[in-house]
Write an enzyme that holds these catalytic residues in place. Structure first.
Site, PDB file in Angstrom:
ATOM      1  N   TRP A   1     -56.773 -60.508  34.954  1.00  0.00           N
ATOM      2  CA  TRP A   1     -55.965 -59.557  35.683  1.00  0.00           C
ATOM      3  C   TRP A   1     -55.119 -58.724  34.733  1.00  0.00           C
ATOM      4  O   TRP A   1     -54.793 -59.182  33.634  1.00  0.00           O
ATOM      5  CB  TRP A   1     -55.058 -60.296  36.651  1.00  0.00           C
ATOM      6  CG  TRP A   1     -55.749 -61.111  37.689  1.00  0.00           C
ATOM      7  CD1 TRP A   1     -56.950 -60.844  38.311  1.00  0.00           C
ATOM      8  CD2 TRP A   1     -55.284 -62.335  38.241  1.00  0.00           C
ATOM      9  NE1 TRP A   1     -57.240 -61.812  39.227  1.00  0.00           N
ATOM     10  CE2 TRP A   1     -56.244 -62.753  39.205  1.00  0.00           C
ATOM     11  CE3 TRP A   1     -54.159 -63.136  38.039  1.00  0.00           C
ATOM     12  CZ2 TRP A   1     -56.097 -63.903  39.953  1.00  0.00           C
ATOM     13  CZ3 TRP A   1     -54.017 -64.277  38.774  1.00  0.00           C
ATOM     14  CH2 TRP A   1     -54.973 -64.660  39.730  1.00  0.00           C
TER      15      TRP A   1
ATOM     16  N   VAL B   1     -51.791 -60.338  33.454  1.00  0.00           N
ATOM     17  CA  VAL B   1     -51.866 -61.557  32.638  1.00  0.00           C
ATOM     18  C   VAL B   1     -52.834 -61.347  31.473  1.00  0.00           C
ATOM     19  O   VAL B   1     -52.438 -61.237  30.323  1.00  0.00           O
ATOM     20  CB  VAL B   1     -52.294 -62.775  33.490  1.00  0.00           C
ATOM     21  CG1 VAL B   1     -52.387 -64.030  32.621  1.00  0.00           C
ATOM     22  CG2 VAL B   1     -51.337 -62.988  34.647  1.00  0.00           C
ATOM     23  N   CYS B   2     -54.115 -61.281  31.789  1.00  0.00           N
ATOM     24  CA  CYS B   2     -55.154 -61.301  30.765  1.00  0.00           C
ATOM     25  C   CYS B   2     -55.259 -59.999  29.981  1.00  0.00           C
ATOM     26  O   CYS B   2     -55.863 -59.975  28.903  1.00  0.00           O
ATOM     27  CB  CYS B   2     -56.498 -61.654  31.393  1.00  0.00           C
ATOM     28  SG  CYS B   2     -56.474 -63.246  32.242  1.00  0.00           S
ATOM     29  N   LEU B   3     -54.671 -58.933  30.492  1.00  0.00           N
ATOM     30  CA  LEU B   3     -54.585 -57.692  29.727  1.00  0.00           C
ATOM     31  C   LEU B   3     -53.219 -57.555  29.077  1.00  0.00           C
ATOM     32  O   LEU B   3     -53.115 -57.272  27.879  1.00  0.00           O
ATOM     33  CB  LEU B   3     -54.865 -56.477  30.617  1.00  0.00           C
ATOM     34  CG  LEU B   3     -54.871 -55.117  29.900  1.00  0.00           C
ATOM     35  CD1 LEU B   3     -55.925 -55.075  28.800  1.00  0.00           C
ATOM     36  CD2 LEU B   3     -55.094 -53.976  30.893  1.00  0.00           C
TER      37      LEU B   3
END
Length: 212
Positions: free
Chosen positions: A114, A117-119
């Site tokens: 997401w 978070v992950c970006l």
């Protein structure tokens, strides 16, 4: 391909990184149409392949929770095994950071699920470590529109540069006279760029249109 001193992205000065485009992550995306995000991400993956730019694929808990990387992305690089992690922040995974270093590139073009978070996490971490990070906002998605938008703002405040997948494709091409990638770029645009792609089909069919 280019011998200039502009600060534009090229396949020779940047790497493309796709983080966690997996079923479990996609289920939670509400900030944009999910199929559109995948379409854009596949277009970005094809951009890396056509221009021979380094690409890193990564997943989180692929076998135990989140599932494999989306098959349409894997199909572009069938022989490349994604780096699987347990960390939410891919920058805290030694294998991932080592893969980034091996590219030799300081400009990183990143998309993820997401966004918040992950970006956001690896983007902020990479910037702190001296990398220039371009976030592909339309190949990323958050759990809500607000989560996506606020995270994009947070990353911009940290120094990230927002781009879209099509802008990366065209920035890599830059000159329609570059015939070695011309046909492949038009094909990617035709398949993945919506109205612009329809325009390409129309121009080629009706007028034999050719940008070069």
């Amino acid at each position: 391909m280019f011998n200039d001193k502009s600060d534009l992205l090229t396949a020779e000065n940047s790497a493309i990184i796709l983080v966690d485009h997996q079923p479990q992550m996609l289920f939670g995306v509400q900030s944009a149409d999910r199929q559109t995000i995948i379409n854009n991400t596949v277009g970005l993956a094809k951009t890396a392949k056509v221009f021979n730019a380094p690409i890193i694929l990564t997943t989180v808990a692929a076998e135990s929770f989140s599932g494999p990387i989306h098959p349409h992305i894997q199909d572009v690089f069938p022989d490349q095994k994604p780096i699987d992690r347990t960390t939410m922040n891919s920058w805290e995974d030694e294998n991932f950071v080592e893969a980034v270093k091996k590219t030799g590139r300081k400009k990183l073009i990143m998309a993820a699920l997401w966004t918040e978070v992950c970006l956001a996490f690896p983007t902020i971490s990479a910037i702190k470590d001296g990398y220039e990070v371009y976030i592909v906002t339309d190949a990323s998605g958050g759990t809500t529109t607000e989560a996506h938008n606020m995270s994009v703002q947070r990353m911009i405040q940290a120094g990230a540069i927002p781009v879209t997948w099509l802008s990366v494709l065209l920035e890599y091409q830059r000159d329609w006279a570059h015939q070695e990638t011309y046909d492949a770029v038009l094909e990617i645009a035709r398949q993945h760029s919506g109205a612009y792609g329809a325009g390409i089909v129309y121009a080629q069919t009706m007028f034999g249109g050719h940008g070069g």
